[in-house]
Structures are given as C-alpha cells and as structure tokens.
Scaffold this active site. Structure first.
Site, PDB file in Angstrom:
ATOM      1  N   ASP A 161       0.829  -1.203   0.000  1.00  0.00           N
ATOM      2  CA  ASP A 161       0.000   0.000   0.000  1.00  0.00           C
ATOM      3  C   ASP A 161       0.868   1.259   0.000  1.00  0.00           C
ATOM      4  OD1 ASP A 161      -2.493   1.612   0.368  1.00  0.00           O
ATOM      5  OD2 ASP A 161      -1.501   2.082   2.250  1.00  0.00           O
ATOM      6  N   SER A 183      -7.014   0.451   0.253  1.00  0.00           N
ATOM      7  CA  SER A 183      -5.867   1.012   0.958  1.00  0.00           C
ATOM      8  C   SER A 183      -6.181   1.182   2.449  1.00  0.00           C
ATOM      9  CB  SER A 183      -5.517   2.360   0.312  1.00  0.00           C
ATOM     10  OG  SER A 183      -4.640   3.109   1.093  1.00  0.00           O
TER      11      SER A 183
HETATM   12  N1  URA Z   1      -6.155   7.396   2.549  1.00  0.00           N
HETATM   13  C1  URA Z   1      -5.551   6.190   2.447  1.00  0.00           C
HETATM   14  O1  URA Z   1      -5.110   5.629   3.445  1.00  0.00           O
HETATM   15  N2  URA Z   1      -5.456   5.614   1.244  1.00  0.00           N
HETATM   16  C2  URA Z   1      -5.915   6.177   0.138  1.00  0.00           C
HETATM   17  O2  URA Z   1      -5.795   5.589  -0.919  1.00  0.00           O
HETATM   18  C3  URA Z   1      -6.528   7.444   0.233  1.00  0.00           C
HETATM   19  C4  URA Z   1      -6.635   8.027   1.464  1.00  0.00           C
END
Ligand code: URA
Ligand code: CA
Length: 435
Positions: A161, A183
């Site tokens: 991520d 995410s």
């Molecule tokens: N916040 C996150 O943690 N991930 C994203 O993709 C967008 C906002």
C-alpha cells in the site's frame, strides 16, 4: 502470467482473479513489476473500477505483503476506529478512553503523520512525559490491564500500500474509490482489528468532499469488511466545518479532557457517542446502540471515562495531573483574538483553509522533516449557524509569535458571515452497516 495481459484485461473491463491480483501486488512489492506497468494498471482501475470481490482480494493481498500486528494476546473483540481525516478531529482522543472505560479493549497503533495538526501521537506527546515507544509485550499487557494503550508505528505494515499510494500520488490515480477503500481497509486489518468502525467525513475539510462520493466509499469499505470477515460499520459525518472548537495539538488534548468530563463541544461529544456506541456493540458489550450510548453517557457522568484516561496517561509515563490542571500542557506565548468583521450569522466555513491557517502557525507538518509546535493553534468561538457581533471574537489564535497576520487573514477569508440566520448543519448524515 504476464503483467501486460493483466493490464489489458482491466483496461477492457474484465475482472481479475485473486491469483492475478496477488501476482500484481507481490510483483510490485518485490520490485519485479516496474512502476510504469503498475501505473498503467492503476489508471485502468481508475477508469474501469473494480468488482466488490476484486476490492476484497486487493485488500487482503496488500495485508499479506507485510507484517501483521498480532493482538491475539488481548482478550475480547478488538474494534478499531478509523477516520478518513478532517480538521481539528479530536475524536480518537475522546473515543479511546471512553470506550475502554466500558470494557472495549483499545489497542491503538498510531502515527505522527502530515497534516493541519499532528497525528494522535503528536497530540498525546504534548502531555509531559507521555511516550509511545513501548515494547509489544508491554503494549499487550497494558491493554489487558487498563483497557487502553497506544504504541507508535512498528513493523513493516502493508508495504504494498505504501508503494502503491506513493505511485498513485504522482500518476493522478489517488481518486479511485476502490483503490482508496482497499488502501484504508488493508491498514486496519494489518493493525489487528477484528471489527472496524469507520468515520467517513464529507464536506469541505474532507478527503471525499461530496456526500455521494463519501457514501460510495463507505459502502465499498463496509462491503470489503464483510467479505474478509471483519464486521465493519461506517458513519457518514460532516466536515464542512472543524469538529469541536480547537485545532492544534495541546489545544485538542484540552478539548478532549473537557469532553470526557461532559463539558466539551456538543458536536465532538455527539460524534464520539455515535461512533463509540457502534464500537461497544461490535465488541459485544451491549445489544443495541441505544444501550451502548447509555453506558457511555453514564461513564462520562460518573467520571469513569476521565479516570480511564488518567490511568492510561500515567501507565505510559505521562503527567496525569494535566487532566485537572490543563495549564501544565504547553501553552503559546501569545493569544490573539480575531474579531468578527460584521454583525450576522456564520453561514459557511472552509474547514480546509482553517486547517491551513493552523498549519501556518506551526501546528502541523508540511513535510516529514518539519517539526511541530505543540502549543499553537486556533480556538474557534463560533460555528455555522451562530450569531456574530462586530468586534466580538470569532476565534482566538494561539501563536508563538507576536504577529500572526497571515493566519488571521486566512481565517477571516474562511469564515463567511451572512445577514440572515442559517440553520446549523447535520452532524451525521447516515450510518452504513452492511445489512
Ligand atoms: N487514505 C488512504 O489511506 N489511502 C488512500 O488511498 C486514500 C486516502
Ligand atoms: Ca477539535
């Protein structure tokens, strides 16, 4: 499997299998799939979207790309709360001791982060002596004993991520609902949550400004949670104006203490009760949100919530006396009132710009290297719907410098005053629980 075929499949609107998604995420994390191919795939996702099953598969592939926090040593259902971010959002500081005080174990891993103010860790570090550098063993022991502990970021959680988010940031693919949903959910699951309460903000100061977009994101995350065995509930809440009155680190700690005492801003208290009730129900400590709410209200009025906060602070080296003597928190050298330019009613606020004004004062970090001033920030005296009288303060700026002209003009630009009364805004728009 060839990466180019998977990009083409998504480009043409196809659905990738779990194995195909895992191949992409594993390859991207270990460096065998280059940025340019992952960018093309992310852009294909941006235009084509992902099916609900693809989102769940992507979430778990990202969880499996790194470490996971093992909270199995803590008795009970671990419910985590996540907010999609806002301005002056003091809820974590209120919620953690509040729900812990009625028996919901809170094992919180928290970061410093970038933004208008610091993250939860920065805010807590404005309490003299308080620290989050504790061992995993101590962390688990404290949660079992006191119901609540906070530890700084440790381990390598969801590296896929991190890498993908950084890539999306420079390829105009952050704004993809399925990628955002996966995410956020991957980080919560890697941090050990059994169940998740999401506070999805909507409005000017939110990441997802429009209500429909915020609702779509909330539904997607609740659906992912259901598919991967983590009960998830989302509350859609307003962020067209800052939550509570304080925006700043020590200022928000003070506001959280007032709220735990039942004397805080109404909106902050109300949202904390709403989110907290869902956490209590998911943890199995109450059968209904109404019952949960009564438990929480009783904990505030009996002083139990505040006592839990004190015990938590002391256990991590903090000076628990700040609760009764908030003057022991860092205070700014100057308090500068910002008078209302005219009579009327506050009709609009730009939460985003108010946040930027706080950042100009030094309350937040612009880059990872910036240091923040824990004492500075803004205390609003008016919210949307309130009456103003020319010359009476709209807000007070807490500054380390005698003059704060830039922050003052930004603040004044971000608050609109209309001649006629305007209704106050709703605080909670909807609750999405997947049933
Ligand atoms: N916040 C996150 O943690 N991930 C994203 O993709 C967008 C906002
Ligand atoms: Ca606040």
């Amino acid at each position: 499997m060839r990466t180019v075929d998977l990009i083409a499949k998504k480009r043409d609107g196809g659905e990738l299998s779990d194995a195909e998604i895992r191949y992409l995420i594993r390859g991207y994390t270990d460096g065998s799939i280059p940025d340019y191919q992952m960018s093309a795939w992310a852009m294909a996702v941006y235009f084509r979207g992902m099916t609900p099953q693809e989102r769940a598969d992507l979430t778990m592939a990202m969880v499996d790309s790194g470490d996971r926090i093992d909270l199995s040593g803590i008795a009970g259902t671990k419910v985590d709360k996540h907010s999609t971010g806002g301005v002056g959002d003091t809820t974590t500081l209120v919620l953690a001791p509040l729900v812990a005080s009625v028996g919901v174990p809170v094992a919180k891993m928290s970061g410093r982060g970038l933004g208008h103010t610091g993250g939860t860790v920065d805010k807590l570090e404005s309490i003299p002596g308080f620290h989050v550098e504790i061992s995993n063993e101590r962390f688990l022991e404290l949660v079992n004993r006191n119901g609540l502990a906070v530890i700084g970021q440790s381990g390598d959680l969801t590296p896929a991520d991190k890498k993908l988010y950084a890539l999306r940031d420079v390829t105009a693919t952050v704004e993809s609902m399925p990628l955002i949903a996966s995410s956020i959910m991957s980080k919560k699951i890697a941090a050990g949550a059994d169940a998740i309460v999401l506070d999805v903000k909507t409005g000017d100061g939110a990441f997802m400004k429009g209500l429909d977009a915020a609702r779509g994101l909330a539904r997607a995350m609740v659906d992912i949670g259901g598919r991967v065995g983590r009960k998830t509930i989302a509350v859609l809440s307003d962020m067209s104006q800052p939550l509570g009155y304080a925006i700043g680190n020590a200022l928000e700690v003070k506001e959280a203490i007032d709220t735990l005492r039942g004397q805080g801003p109404r909106d902050l208290y109300e949202l904390s009760l709403t989110l907290g009730s869902h956490m209590v129900v998911l943890a199995g400590k109450a059968g209904t949100t109404e019952e949960a709410r009564r438990l929480l209200e009783r904990s505030v009025s009996s002083g139990q919530a505040l006592a839990t906060f004190k015990t938590f602070l002391a256990a991590q080296g903090g000076d628990a006396d700040v609760v009764d003597r908030p003057e022991r928190l860092p205070t700014a050298a100057y308090r500068i009132p910002v008078p209302a330019p005219k009579d009327g009613y506050v009709s609009r606020m730009s939460a985003e710009r108010i946040g930027t004004a706080a950042m100009l004062l030094g309350a937040g970090r612009a880059t990872k290297e910036s240091t923040i001033d824990l004492a500075v920030g803004i205390v609003l005296h008016k919210k949307i719907g309130d009456r103003t009288v020319q010359g009476e303060p709209l807000a007070t700026i807490h500054s380390s410098r005698e003059r704060a002209d830039e922050a003052i003009s930004m603040l004044l630009e971000s608050i609109e005053i209309a001649p006629d009364p305007v209704p106050a805004l709703p605080l909670v728009y909807d609750v999405i629980d997947g049933r």
